[in-house]
Design a protein around this motif. Structure first.
Motif, short mmCIF file in Angstrom:
data_model
loop_
_atom_site.label_atom_id
_atom_site.label_comp_id
_atom_site.label_asym_id
_atom_site.label_seq_id
_atom_site.Cartn_x
_atom_site.Cartn_y
_atom_site.Cartn_z
N THR A 28 0.83 -1.13 -0.11
CA THR A 28 0.15 0.10 0.00
C THR A 28 0.88 0.89 -0.12
O THR A 28 1.87 1.12 0.43
CB THR A 28 -0.79 -0.09 1.19
OG1 THR A 28 -0.08 0.00 2.55
CG2 THR A 28 -1.97 -1.04 1.19
N LEU A 29 0.15 2.41 -0.50
CA LEU A 29 1.04 3.65 -0.48
C LEU A 29 -0.24 4.74 -0.02
O LEU A 29 -1.47 4.47 -0.40
CB LEU A 29 1.51 3.73 -1.87
CG LEU A 29 2.32 5.06 -2.28
CD1 LEU A 29 3.62 5.10 -1.37
CD2 LEU A 29 2.62 5.17 -3.64
N THR A 30 0.47 5.86 0.64
CA THR A 30 -0.54 6.92 0.72
C THR A 30 -0.24 8.05 -0.34
O THR A 30 1.06 7.91 -0.71
CB THR A 30 -0.56 7.55 2.14
OG1 THR A 30 0.70 8.18 2.17
CG2 THR A 30 -0.75 6.55 2.98
N ILE A 31 -1.04 9.04 -0.64
CA ILE A 31 -0.52 10.31 -1.52
C ILE A 31 0.55 10.81 -0.97
O ILE A 31 1.31 11.38 -1.55
CB ILE A 31 -1.95 10.91 -1.73
CG1 ILE A 31 -2.90 10.35 -2.60
CG2 ILE A 31 -1.57 12.38 -2.69
CD1 ILE A 31 -4.41 11.05 -2.66
N ALA A 32 0.14 11.20 0.40
CA ALA A 32 1.39 11.90 0.95
C ALA A 32 2.73 11.43 1.05
O ALA A 32 3.87 11.95 1.06
CB ALA A 32 1.17 12.09 2.45
N GLU A 33 2.95 9.99 0.87
CA GLU A 33 4.06 9.38 0.50
C GLU A 33 4.86 9.38 -0.90
O GLU A 33 5.95 8.89 -1.14
CB GLU A 33 4.00 7.86 1.05
CG GLU A 33 3.70 7.46 2.56
CD GLU A 33 3.50 5.95 2.81
OE1 GLU A 33 4.29 5.62 3.83
OE2 GLU A 33 2.90 5.49 2.22
N CYS A 34 4.04 10.03 -1.56
CA CYS A 34 4.43 10.10 -3.22
C CYS A 34 5.35 11.49 -3.26
O CYS A 34 4.67 12.72 -3.42
CB CYS A 34 3.36 10.27 -4.12
SG CYS A 34 2.46 8.58 -4.05
N ASP A 35 6.39 11.48 -2.80
CA ASP A 35 7.19 12.67 -2.70
C ASP A 35 8.55 12.32 -3.22
O ASP A 35 8.82 11.34 -3.68
CB ASP A 35 7.34 13.01 -1.15
CG ASP A 35 8.02 12.05 -0.19
OD1 ASP A 35 8.47 11.03 -0.75
OD2 ASP A 35 7.95 12.05 0.71
N MET A 36 9.67 13.17 -3.27
CA MET A 36 10.71 13.32 -3.81
C MET A 36 11.66 12.26 -2.98
O MET A 36 12.57 11.58 -3.77
CB MET A 36 11.58 14.51 -3.77
CG MET A 36 11.03 15.54 -4.59
SD MET A 36 10.81 15.05 -6.47
CE MET A 36 12.81 14.71 -6.69
N ASP A 37 11.49 11.97 -1.88
CA ASP A 37 12.19 10.86 -1.25
C ASP A 37 11.86 9.68 -1.83
O ASP A 37 12.71 8.70 -2.12
CB ASP A 37 11.82 10.87 0.17
CG ASP A 37 12.58 12.10 0.98
OD1 ASP A 37 13.75 12.35 0.48
OD2 ASP A 37 12.04 12.33 2.04
#
Length: 556
Positions: free
Chosen positions: A460-469
């Protein structure tokens, strides 16, 4: 709504993922990805993220590598011609180019041969045997072929011409082979990594030659770009030493591309320094394969052997024209084969499909078969007329070893070969119906009855985790491909925004947000579904995504 059956991996150890994130200083989503793929040891993860030459193997672990080196050394010392026989796909072409570039140092004439699909068929070509005999060559080297051609190769050996085979295809049912066979899947072979492509095996030979003091026109390390190209194009697993070869090869392509690859990059409209594994699969490989499919394969081999930029550009333009023609022929076969499968009253209960049409161009049957296998979730074999015979190609689906299945029908074929996911075969027309029925019946016990291909979802993934890191982490995970698939993430319970609409040539541009208000967008290419974008507006859905960096006018 879905073309695929979602398969969510179960049993991910959240505590272990948390510990990985802490010890390796990687994003939590990254740690969950590793845990879902059973990477739970920090040392193993570090090795994966930082592949190095130390992870490759000694070429002399091949049982007969010293014999192969001795044969090359003898031919060069005697200044006898050496004939390098490739194949008409990217692996065979790249391997032939690699050996030519290394061996072409002046003492011996290096002859290059790549078979014509229509004239020569699958495997070692009779024309090449006759040429080698006529030239009285001192050595015959086969790349990406030869394992199943013992009878032909023994003609050379009986005439006093030694043979080296650098191949990765499965052995014939009777186990009969000829020559000095370097093949990591040979039963009893000591080499510890079985997933090299044909060019990878040829590269191991070059490494062994260099280590033995037999220097080439180029050093071995400079040829790793050709290994990367072939490995990705042949869908070899991007694990083990393949992972290092592909990463190192792509790095070389981007820093100092050879003339032919630079010309292909320009025709593919890729920015300088931007090549990745996807580009090798979907831009370079189709162009290099095209001449062997629709005309003569020689330009594809030559473009990897030339250094003059103007000649490379001329050859790239030939490849581009052939690729356009290949697209047209493929679409025609795909449309007609799709219609034939759709018309089958027992389509949904068949284990696999075998179709033949005299008008189908044999050069594009493999591509069309792959598309039908994906569309219908069944192994598919397509055949066209070749004189008095039928000749075709087959592609499989996950979990079905197509070469092993054909072994059960070996008496039906004039000739056949290949590996788990792709095969080539030739047969008499009178045997077609019996084979097609037996093939389908046998596969019923293996192929899952559900419609659609399984789509493995990592975690799973959250939208907030879709970042440059996360993007930086994914860059460290490349190259993606077979054996190291691009991560597939599940984002649960998001609401579709009203901006969602169709764009371009029928693609869905999806805008959505989660309960915390975080917003994101995605695109679903080729949205051919009964539900419209307007039907989605305001709905709560789960989405499965791949996360990629998008650059527009220099900005991410």
């Amino acid at each position: 709504m879905n073309k695929y059956r979602w398969v969510v991996k179960e049993g991910v150890n959240d505590a272990r993922a948390h510990e990985l994130a802490r010890s390796l200083a990687i994003p939590p989503a990254a740690a969950r990805l590793f845990a879902s793929r059973s990477f739970t040891d920090p040392a193993t993860v570090r090795e994966f993220l930082e592949p190095s030459r130390a992870h490759t193997h000694d070429p002399f672990l091949f049982d007969r590598m010293r014999d192969a080196v001795a044969l090359v050394e003898a031919a060069l010392r005697a200044k006898r011609p050496i004939l390098v026989h490739g194949d008409y796909d990217v692996d065979g072409i790249s391997g032939a180019a690699l050996l030519y570039r290394y061996l072409n140092r002046g003492e011996s004439e290096i002859l290059r041969f790549v078979p014509d699909r229509r004239k020569d068929g699958y495997g070692i070509a009779d024309r090449a045997i006759e040429w080698a005999l006529g030239q009285e060559v001192g050595l015959f080297i086969a790349v990406d072929c030869g394992t199943s051609d013992a009878v032909r190769l023994r003609r050379l050996e009986s005439a006093g011409i030694p043979v080296i085979v650098c191949d990765h295809h499965l052995l014939p049912v009777d186990g009969d082979v000829a020559g000095v066979l370097l093949n990591p899947v040979r039963p009893g072979e000591r080499y510890p990594f079985p997933s090299l492509c044909g060019t990878g095996v040829a590269f191991k030979l070059v490494q062994a030659l260099e280590a033995s003091g037999i220097r080439g026109a180029e050093n071995a390390e400079s040829l790793v770009d050709l290994v990367a190209l072939a490995t990705v194009a042949d869908v070899a697993p991007l694990t083990g030493e393949n992972r290092f070869f592909v990463r190192a090869g792509i790095e070389r392509m981007n820093k100092s591309p050879r003339a032919g690859l630079e010309a292909l990059r320009n025709f593919s409209r890729l920015a300088a320094g931007a090549i990745n594994a996807r580009h090798l699969s979907f831009a370079f490989a189709p162009r290099l394969n095209a001449p062997g499919r629709v005309s003569r394969p020689k330009p594809a081999l030559e473009i990897l052997c030339v250094d003059a930029k103007d000649r490379a550009f001329q050859l790239a333009s030939v490849l581009e024209a052939d690729n356009e023609h290949r697209r047209e022929l493929t679409q025609r076969v795909q449309d007609e084969a799709t219609a034939a499968v759709t018309a089958l009253v027992d389509r949904d209960v068949r284990g696999g499909f075998v179709l033949a049409n005299e008008g189908w161009d044999e050069g594009v049957l493999g591509i069309a078969a792959a598309r039908l296998a994906e569309q219908f979730g069944r192994p598919t074999i397509l055949m066209g007329a070749n004189g008095d015979l039928l000749k075709g190609s087959g592609r499989s689906v996950p979990g079905v070893d197509l070469k092993a299945q054909l072994d059960h029908f070996h008496d039906s074929f004039v000739r056949y070969g290949g590996h788990a996911q792709a095969v080539g075969l030739t047969m008499e027309p009178g045997r077609l119906e019996h084979f097609a029925e037996g093939f389908s019946e046998r596969l019923k016990a293996i192929v899952q009855p559900e419609r659609g291909l399984p789509l493995a979802i990592d975690t799973t993934l959250t939208i907030a985790e879709c970042d440059m890191d996360l993007l930086d982490f994914l860059a460290r995970c490349e190259p993606f491909g077979a054996g190291n698939e691009e991560p597939v993430w599940l984002i649960r319970d998001v609401q579709v925004a009203r901006e969602t609409s169709l764009v371009g040539d029928g693609h869905l541009k999806l805008f959505f947000h989660d309960a915390e208000g975080a917003r994101a967008s995605a695109i679903a290419f080729g949205w051919e579904r009964p539900i419209s974008p307007e039907d989605l507006h305001g709905r709560a859905i789960d989405v499965v995504v791949r996360v990629r960096k998008h650059t527009y006018m220099g900005a991410v």
